[in-house]
Design an enzyme around this catalytic site. Structure first.
Site, PDB file in Angstrom:
ATOM      1  N   HIS A  84      11.731 -16.685 -45.702  1.00  0.00           N
ATOM      2  CA  HIS A  84      12.103 -17.149 -47.049  1.00  0.00           C
ATOM      3  C   HIS A  84      10.934 -17.722 -47.841  1.00  0.00           C
ATOM      4  O   HIS A  84      10.995 -17.823 -49.056  1.00  0.00           O
ATOM      5  CB  HIS A  84      13.092 -18.325 -46.951  1.00  0.00           C
ATOM      6  N   GLU A 136      14.865 -19.688 -50.493  1.00  0.00           N
ATOM      7  CA  GLU A 136      13.920 -18.692 -51.035  1.00  0.00           C
ATOM      8  C   GLU A 136      13.640 -18.991 -52.512  1.00  0.00           C
ATOM      9  O   GLU A 136      12.493 -18.915 -52.968  1.00  0.00           O
ATOM     10  CB  GLU A 136      14.498 -17.277 -50.894  1.00  0.00           C
TER      11      GLU A 136
END
Ligand code: F3S
Length: 291
Positions: A84, A136
């Protein structure tokens, strides 16, 4: 009765790469003696995380708002950044505090970091189409060098007004819904923004969803394997449920209490991007042997 696995299922390229990185570090550990950490769970799958914990890998709680203080004072240790990615400030803080920092950010996510970093320097306001609470997106936001806004819905896109006049750079979370992204692009075009639109949705998500939909459409029973916190697994479950009334969502084989309707011809199996192969095989074999 046939048991069929979706064409694309399980670990995507970026997650596999991040997990391989942890195992590579574990292999080196005998030499280096360093304690290994992952910044947040390496993947949204409790089984995988537990297995790594048993091998001595500890998780720093990066999930709770990506708290940098969680890693303060831990020197001579290796921290692995998961697929991420993390905000720039978090990475710098880790490096400054003497931690060996290994970046396993997925290259597709890293590409977004570079795009937004440059866009800010070029005077663009960055808009990220995504879930503002997702790590993310937190990471992408943290690489922006100018104004940034996260929008999740068409309604938010409609209400958006650029701070910097018309220079807007629109990117997306890698797992964002493609149709929703297109609608947001159209809304921005109607607003007349002098846009720099970069579709940064990852193909792995689309491919996995398409394969799941195709298989669910022909299957009598569908099994989706994935972590309960994994949004892409949940999405697969929604897609499959729309095509196949008998769809099960399980984390491990223990959750599977199959009641097969009569005259089942085909059982389909798919798995989220965070589901390891051994788990998929286990479920596949179980259904083959027991039904
Ligand atoms: Fe990377 Fe796409 Fe997976 S962005 S982490 S390969 S879903």
């Amino acid at each position: 009765m046939e048991v069929k696995l979706a064409e694309c299922a399980g670990f995507c390229f970026g997650v596999k790469r991040a997990i391989d990185t942890v195992y590579e570090q574990l292999a080196k550990q005998a030499e280096t003696g360093k304690q290994i950490y992952t910044y947040g769970p390496i993947v949204h799958n409790e089984e995988v995380v537990r297995e790594l914990e048993q091998k001595g890998v500890q998780v720093i709680d990066g999930e709770a708002g990506l708290d940098v203080s969680a890693i303060d004072g831990k020197t001579q240790r290796t921290v692995i950044i998961r697929a991420h990615g993390v905000p720039r400030a978090v990475q710098e803080k880790m490096e400054q505090s003497g931690l060996e920092c290994i970046d396993a950010t997925c290259p597709f996510v890293k590409r977004i970091h570079r795009i937004v970093e440059k866009a800010g320097k070029d005077g663009y306001e960055v808009v990220i189409a995504g879930n503002p609470g997702h790590p993310e997106v937190e990471g992408i936001r943290g690489w922006c060098t100018g104004p940034v806004k996260v929008i999740e819905t068409e309604e938010e896109a409609g209400n958006f007004t650029a701070e910097n006049g018309e220079k807007v750079c629109l990117v997306s979370q890698t797992t964002f819904n493609y149709n929703k992204f297109q609608s947001i692009v159209e809304i921005f075009q109607k607003k007349g923004y002098n846009g720099n639109v970069v579709n940064t949705i990852c193909n792995a998500t689309e491919e996995r969803q398409r394969a799941a939909r195709d298989l669910a459409a022909e299957a009598d029973v569908m099994i989706v394997i994935g972590g309960k916190n994994s949004s892409n697994s949940r999405k697969l479950y929604e897609i499959c449920s729309g095509e196949c009334a008998h769809t099960y969502f399980i984390q491990t084989l223990d959750d599977l209490h199959l009641e097969l309707p009569k005259a089942v011809r085909l059982v389909g199996i798919t798995a989220g991007a965070s589901t390891p192969n051994n788990l998929i095989e286990e479920v596949q074999n179980y259904v083959r042997i027991n039904f």
